[in-house]
Design an enzyme around this catalytic site. Structure first.
Site, PDB file in Angstrom:
ATOM      1  N   HIS A  14       7.219  16.909  -5.888  1.00  0.00           N
ATOM      2  CA  HIS A  14       6.193  17.949  -6.005  1.00  0.00           C
ATOM      3  C   HIS A  14       6.767  19.116  -6.806  1.00  0.00           C
ATOM      4  CE1 HIS A  14       3.552  16.649  -2.519  1.00  0.00           C
ATOM      5  NE2 HIS A  14       4.666  16.012  -2.206  1.00  0.00           N
ATOM      6  N   HIS A  63       8.008  10.358  -5.135  1.00  0.00           N
ATOM      7  CA  HIS A  63       7.410  11.387  -5.994  1.00  0.00           C
ATOM      8  C   HIS A  63       8.035  12.741  -5.701  1.00  0.00           C
ATOM      9  CE1 HIS A  63       5.081  11.306  -2.263  1.00  0.00           C
ATOM     10  NE2 HIS A  63       4.850  12.583  -2.460  1.00  0.00           N
TER      11      HIS A  63
HETATM   12  P1  AMP Z   1       3.799  13.607   0.370  1.00  0.00           P
HETATM   13  O1  AMP Z   1       3.359  14.337   1.629  1.00  0.00           O
HETATM   14  O2  AMP Z   1       5.076  14.147  -0.185  1.00  0.00           O
HETATM   15  O3  AMP Z   1       3.791  12.113   0.552  1.00  0.00           O
HETATM   16  O4  AMP Z   1       2.703  14.012  -0.696  1.00  0.00           O
HETATM   17  C1  AMP Z   1       1.651  13.183  -1.095  1.00  0.00           C
HETATM   18  C2  AMP Z   1       0.754  14.020  -1.964  1.00  0.00           C
HETATM   19  O5  AMP Z   1      -0.086  13.143  -2.703  1.00  0.00           O
HETATM   20  C3  AMP Z   1      -0.182  14.972  -1.179  1.00  0.00           C
HETATM   21  O6  AMP Z   1       0.095  16.311  -1.568  1.00  0.00           O
HETATM   22  C4  AMP Z   1      -1.578  14.524  -1.596  1.00  0.00           C
HETATM   23  O7  AMP Z   1      -2.474  15.587  -1.761  1.00  0.00           O
HETATM   24  C5  AMP Z   1      -1.316  13.801  -2.904  1.00  0.00           C
HETATM   25  N1  AMP Z   1      -2.288  12.766  -3.268  1.00  0.00           N
HETATM   26  C6  AMP Z   1      -2.721  11.734  -2.515  1.00  0.00           C
HETATM   27  N2  AMP Z   1      -3.597  10.978  -3.196  1.00  0.00           N
HETATM   28  C7  AMP Z   1      -3.721  11.551  -4.418  1.00  0.00           C
HETATM   29  C8  AMP Z   1      -4.478  11.237  -5.590  1.00  0.00           C
HETATM   30  N3  AMP Z   1      -5.306  10.189  -5.646  1.00  0.00           N
HETATM   31  N4  AMP Z   1      -4.349  12.027  -6.667  1.00  0.00           N
HETATM   32  C9  AMP Z   1      -3.515  13.101  -6.638  1.00  0.00           C
HETATM   33  N5  AMP Z   1      -2.779  13.448  -5.570  1.00  0.00           N
HETATM   34  C10 AMP Z   1      -2.882  12.686  -4.467  1.00  0.00           C
END
Ligand code: AMP
Length: 140
Positions: free
Chosen positions: A100, A98
């Site tokens: 951001h 993903h």
């Molecule tokens: P990363 O640290 O790059 O793996 O980012 C994962 C992101 O996913 C974090 O910023 C979380 O807040 C976000 N996240 C986790 N679960 C959900 C969810 N159900 N809906 C939206 N965002 C999420």
């Protein structure tokens, strides 16, 4: 086990969706660093950048640009960060590729950057040689 993002793709978990096409989905981060913090995912689950087929990296990049333009127009931030974490050491928590998009306003301190180091000329060139030698092997 399916990732939390795959469960959003399947409709098993809710999400504040902003964009969807055949290959990608964009929705708001549940723990936003700033207003409008958006995640762009590949619907098919791959753990990280290195495991992604290049054409799907391109699809996520295209969607990221479309969504970033919409964020810029709708929320009028002063700027935005595009961040993509790979590996726990780099802060990755969800092992489903993903991107951001984090809108930024002057002085918001929403994202901490890296601490700039000081380059030592010989080390810099030795490191460049290691990486380019590896690329040479891969292309041979
Ligand atoms: P990363 O640290 O790059 O793996 O980012 C994962 C992101 O996913 C974090 O910023 C979380 O807040 C976000 N996240 C986790 N679960 C959900 C969810 N159900 N809906 C939206 N965002 C999420």
């Amino acid at each position: 086990m399916a990732s939390v993002f795959s469960r959003i793709v399947k409709g098993e978990l809710p999400a504040a969706k902003v964009y969807e096409d055949g290959l990608t989905l964009a929705f708001l981060d549940i723990n936003p660093a700033s207003r409008g913090h958006t995640l762009v995912i590949c619907k098919e689950e791959y753990p990280d950048f290195l495991t992604m087929p290049p054409e799907l990296v391109a699809a996520v990049a295209r969607t990221s640009q479309v969504v970033a333009r919409a964020i810029k127009a709708a929320l009028q931030p002063d700027g935005f960060n595009i961040i993509q974490n790979n590996g726990a050491a780099a802060g990755q928590v969800v092992f489903h590729y993903h991107v951001h998009i984090i809108p930024r306003w002057e002085g918001d301190h929403a994202v901490r950057g890296w601490r700039p180091g000081t380059a030592v000329h010989d080390e810099l060139h030795a490191t460049a040689a290691l990486i380019s030698a590896q690329l040479g092997k891969e292309q041979a």
